[in-house]
Write a protein that holds these residues in place. Structure first.
Motif, PDB file in Angstrom:
ATOM      1  N   GLY A 110      45.982   4.284  15.904  1.00 39.33           N
ATOM      2  CA  GLY A 110      45.124   4.067  17.075  1.00 39.33           C
ATOM      3  C   GLY A 110      44.638   5.350  17.729  1.00 39.33           C
ATOM      4  O   GLY A 110      43.851   5.318  18.668  1.00 39.33           O
ATOM      5  N   PHE A 111      45.106   6.506  17.236  1.00 36.69           N
ATOM      6  CA  PHE A 111      44.628   7.794  17.769  1.00 36.69           C
ATOM      7  C   PHE A 111      43.534   8.322  16.835  1.00 36.69           C
ATOM      8  O   PHE A 111      43.607   8.136  15.621  1.00 36.69           O
ATOM      9  N   ALA A 112      42.524   8.982  17.428  1.00 38.94           N
ATOM     10  CA  ALA A 112      41.429   9.522  16.606  1.00 38.94           C
ATOM     11  C   ALA A 112      41.266  11.007  16.896  1.00 38.94           C
ATOM     12  O   ALA A 112      41.308  11.435  18.059  1.00 38.94           O
ATOM     13  N   PHE A 113      41.090  11.774  15.824  1.00 43.21           N
ATOM     14  CA  PHE A 113      40.984  13.236  15.943  1.00 43.21           C
ATOM     15  C   PHE A 113      39.818  13.728  15.092  1.00 43.21           C
ATOM     16  O   PHE A 113      39.691  13.314  13.935  1.00 43.21           O
ATOM     17  N   ASP A 114      39.016  14.623  15.639  1.00 43.97           N
ATOM     18  CA  ASP A 114      38.067  15.387  14.820  1.00 43.97           C
ATOM     19  C   ASP A 114      38.824  16.651  14.451  1.00 43.97           C
ATOM     20  O   ASP A 114      38.898  17.590  15.243  1.00 43.97           O
ATOM     21  N   HIS A 115      39.377  16.689  13.251  1.00 42.43           N
ATOM     22  CA  HIS A 115      40.321  17.784  12.963  1.00 42.43           C
ATOM     23  C   HIS A 115      39.658  18.977  12.269  1.00 42.43           C
ATOM     24  O   HIS A 115      40.325  19.957  11.977  1.00 42.43           O
ATOM     25  N   GLY A 116      38.344  18.905  12.021  1.00 37.99           N
ATOM     26  CA  GLY A 116      37.618  20.052  11.467  1.00 37.99           C
ATOM     27  C   GLY A 116      36.685  20.625  12.518  1.00 37.99           C
ATOM     28  O   GLY A 116      37.129  21.009  13.603  1.00 37.99           O
ATOM     29  N   ALA A 117      35.385  20.668  12.179  1.00 31.85           N
ATOM     30  CA  ALA A 117      34.397  21.205  13.131  1.00 31.85           C
ATOM     31  C   ALA A 117      34.486  20.447  14.459  1.00 31.85           C
ATOM     32  O   ALA A 117      34.682  19.235  14.478  1.00 31.85           O
ATOM     33  N   GLN A 118      34.327  21.167  15.547  1.00 32.50           N
ATOM     34  CA  GLN A 118      34.496  20.574  16.871  1.00 32.50           C
ATOM     35  C   GLN A 118      33.192  20.073  17.465  1.00 32.50           C
ATOM     36  O   GLN A 118      33.134  19.026  18.077  1.00 32.50           O
ATOM     37  N   TYR A 119      32.161  20.871  17.350  1.00 33.29           N
ATOM     38  CA  TYR A 119      30.827  20.473  17.783  1.00 33.29           C
ATOM     39  C   TYR A 119      29.865  21.374  17.043  1.00 33.29           C
ATOM     40  O   TYR A 119      30.279  22.346  16.398  1.00 33.29           O
ATOM     41  N   PHE A 120      28.593  21.042  17.095  1.00 30.26           N
ATOM     42  CA  PHE A 120      27.630  21.935  16.441  1.00 30.26           C
ATOM     43  C   PHE A 120      26.406  22.088  17.322  1.00 30.26           C
ATOM     44  O   PHE A 120      26.125  21.235  18.173  1.00 30.26           O
ATOM     45  N   THR A 121      25.715  23.185  17.125  1.00 30.96           N
ATOM     46  CA  THR A 121      24.480  23.437  17.863  1.00 30.96           C
ATOM     47  C   THR A 121      23.309  23.158  16.921  1.00 30.96           C
ATOM     48  O   THR A 121      23.486  23.086  15.701  1.00 30.96           O
ATOM     49  N   ALA A 122      22.147  22.987  17.495  1.00 31.83           N
ATOM     50  CA  ALA A 122      20.943  22.712  16.686  1.00 31.83           C
ATOM     51  C   ALA A 122      19.824  23.598  17.202  1.00 31.83           C
ATOM     52  O   ALA A 122      18.998  23.183  18.005  1.00 31.83           O
ATOM     53  N   ARG A 123      19.846  24.847  16.729  1.00 30.47           N
ATOM     54  CA  ARG A 123      18.859  25.809  17.239  1.00 30.47           C
ATOM     55  C   ARG A 123      17.550  25.752  16.452  1.00 30.47           C
ATOM     56  O   ARG A 123      16.506  26.060  16.988  1.00 30.47           O
ATOM     57  N   SER A 124      17.640  25.361  15.172  1.00 33.97           N
ATOM     58  CA  SER A 124      16.393  25.318  14.385  1.00 33.97           C
ATOM     59  C   SER A 124      15.669  24.013  14.689  1.00 33.97           C
ATOM     60  O   SER A 124      16.295  22.980  14.978  1.00 33.97           O
ATOM     61  N   GLU A 125      14.347  24.076  14.573  1.00 35.77           N
ATOM     62  CA  GLU A 125      13.518  22.902  14.845  1.00 35.77           C
ATOM     63  C   GLU A 125      13.897  21.764  13.880  1.00 35.77           C
ATOM     64  O   GLU A 125      14.001  20.595  14.281  1.00 35.77           O
ATOM     65  N   ALA A 126      14.150  22.156  12.598  1.00 34.51           N
ATOM     66  CA  ALA A 126      14.448  21.134  11.580  1.00 34.51           C
ATOM     67  C   ALA A 126      15.724  20.375  11.936  1.00 34.51           C
ATOM     68  O   ALA A 126      15.755  19.138  11.918  1.00 34.51           O
ATOM     69  N   LEU A 127      16.781  21.114  12.311  1.00 38.17           N
ATOM     70  CA  LEU A 127      18.042  20.435  12.624  1.00 38.17           C
ATOM     71  C   LEU A 127      17.914  19.656  13.933  1.00 38.17           C
ATOM     72  O   LEU A 127      18.448  18.550  14.069  1.00 38.17           O
ATOM     73  N   ARG A 128      17.167  20.234  14.893  1.00 33.50           N
ATOM     74  CA  ARG A 128      16.991  19.528  16.179  1.00 33.50           C
ATOM     75  C   ARG A 128      16.353  18.160  15.958  1.00 33.50           C
ATOM     76  O   ARG A 128      16.748  17.180  16.572  1.00 33.50           O
ATOM     77  N   SER A 129      15.404  18.088  15.034  1.00 29.86           N
ATOM     78  CA  SER A 129      14.742  16.797  14.861  1.00 29.86           C
ATOM     79  C   SER A 129      15.668  15.801  14.149  1.00 29.86           C
ATOM     80  O   SER A 129      15.709  14.629  14.496  1.00 29.86           O
ATOM     81  N   VAL A 130      16.476  16.298  13.183  1.00 30.48           N
ATOM     82  CA  VAL A 130      17.449  15.412  12.512  1.00 30.48           C
ATOM     83  C   VAL A 130      18.474  14.908  13.535  1.00 30.48           C
ATOM     84  O   VAL A 130      18.807  13.718  13.596  1.00 30.48           O
ATOM     85  N   VAL A 131      18.963  15.832  14.373  1.00 24.78           N
ATOM     86  CA  VAL A 131      20.001  15.465  15.347  1.00 24.78           C
ATOM     87  C   VAL A 131      19.410  14.556  16.425  1.00 24.78           C
ATOM     88  O   VAL A 131      20.056  13.590  16.852  1.00 24.78           O
TER      89      VAL A 131
END
Ligand SMILES: Cc1cc2nc3c(=O)[nH]c(=O)nc-3n(C[C@H](O)[C@H](O)[C@H](O)COP(=O)(O)OP(=O)(O)OC[C@H]3O[C@@H](n4cnc5c(N)ncnc54)[C@H](O)[C@@H]3O)c2cc1C
Length: 329
Positions: free
Chosen positions: A47-68
């Motif tokens: 019943g516990f949930a963990f994001d045990h790898g990457a914590q968060y990500f940024t989207a500085r490029s236009e391409a990633l911003r549109s996907v996100v």
């Protein structure tokens, strides 16, 4: 007939590459794990949930911003955390800077990869262990020597030290890959039935052992149960990689207890994950590697940097090269 391409790894780089190549090639992904997302990982236990790898990500490029942006609109990604404080033996220092948007996958970190993988051909629990030249392409085999199929082009998105072992010595990217330095990380996961307010959602930790703590329940779309994800420092992990797991767990726990003034010895869930290749200390400094004569390539965060954004950028750059090549055929 479309060119057949095998992609090794269903992390964000492999999935980004497969999506871009899908319209012009016959693409198959092989992923050694049960789940998708690679180091953008999450784990659910009791019943516990963990994001045990990457914590968060940024989207500085236009391409990633549109996907996100599309993923946020579809409920596959969310914004978190609002602030990243700093925790040390001297206490908590609040971050008062206006935040750059930071994103997480929903309902867990791998949610973004799962959504982006929709419609892709992916073989899970399929570890590529061998590449052998066969006819005009490459025959892939798993650890038992089982035939995984033949492909005209093969791209590995596995961390550099693993891609070095997979690729033949003749691969022109070997020299660049050997300059890459990646380091490990230990992740401690703590679950409590009782609620506990630490006074922040996320904090960098200034400590000889620990580097980061996330309060999982503060994330959008997560179960409300009290769960903390705690990362070690990379240099500490490197020095302790082969140590007994219980000793590692105890040392990390003792450090955390000192910092937050809480006793976690009777936690309802305690687990440790060891990442052998977590972060990139030194990148290859090239957007991707591709050997035209052999039909072999590699991409991933380690080509350009140390983050989700670097992985996406690397995969996008290789996809542009391959799309041009395939359309010229
Ligand atoms: C503890 C930790 C904390 C992090 N924190 C952040 C952060 O806060 N922000 C951020 O932006 N980034 C962070 N990162 C880095 C981020 O997770 C990576 O940069 C990004 O996820 C890399 O994506 P990738 O697709 O290049 O590689 P990966 O995600 O590693 O994908 C490679 C895939 O290849 C598979 N694979 C490997 N070998 C084989 C094989 N032989 N056959 C088949 N499949 C294979 C693996 O299982 C994996 O799924 C963190 C990483 C870790 C581990």
């Amino acid at each position: 007939m479309k060119t057949s391409i095998a992609i090794i790894g269903a992390g964000i780089a492999g999935i980004t590459l497969a999506r871009a190549l899908g319209p012009v090639a016959d693409v198959t992904i092989f992923e050694k794990s049960r789940g998708l997302g690679g180091r953008m990982a999450n784990r659910r236990r009791e019943g516990f949930a963990f994001d045990h790898g990457a914590q968060y990500f940024t989207a500085r490029s236009e391409a990633l911003r549109s996907v996100v942006g599309a993923a946020v609109a579809a409920g596959n990604a969310g914004v978190w955390p609002k602030a990243v404080h700093t925790l040390s033996a001297d206490g908590l220092v609040s971050d008062t800077r206006p935040p750059e948007p930071r994103y997480i996958g929903l309902p867990g970190m791998s949610g973004l990869a799962n959504a982006l993988a929709d419609g892709l051909q992916i073989h899970k629990e399929a570890t590529v262990a061998g590449l052998a030249h066969s006819g005009g392409g490459w025959l892939l085999t798993d650890g038992d020597g089982k035939d995984l199929g033949s492909f005209e082009l093969v791209v590995s998105t596995a961390p550099a030290p693993q891609t070095i072992r997979l690729m033949p010595e003749a691969f022109s990217g070997q020299t660049a890959m050997k300059t890459v330095k990646m380091s490990g990380c230990f992740t401690l996961m703590i679950g409590l039935q009782a609620s506990l307010d630490l006074g922040f959602d996320a904090a960098r930790i200034d400590d000889p052992i620990l580097s980061w703590i996330a309060v999982e329940a503060s994330k959008p779309g997560r179960a409300g149960k009290t769960a903390f994800t705690v990362h070690s420092r990379n240099d500490w992990a490197e020095a302790n990689l082969e140590r007994d797991r219980n000793d590692v767990k105890s040392e990390m726990l003792a450090s955390l207890e000192r910092l937050v003034g809480q006793d976690f010895s009777s936690a309802d869930w305690l687990d440790l994950h060891r990442w052998r290749y977590a972060n990139v200390d030194q990148a290859a400094g090239l957007p991707y590697l591709f050997d035209e004569a052999l039909g072999l390539g590699a991409c991933g965060d380690w080509c350009l940097g140390n983050r989700v954004e670097a992985a996406v950028k690397s995969a996008t750059a290789l996809s542009e090269r391959l799309v041009t090549r395939l359309q010229g055929n």
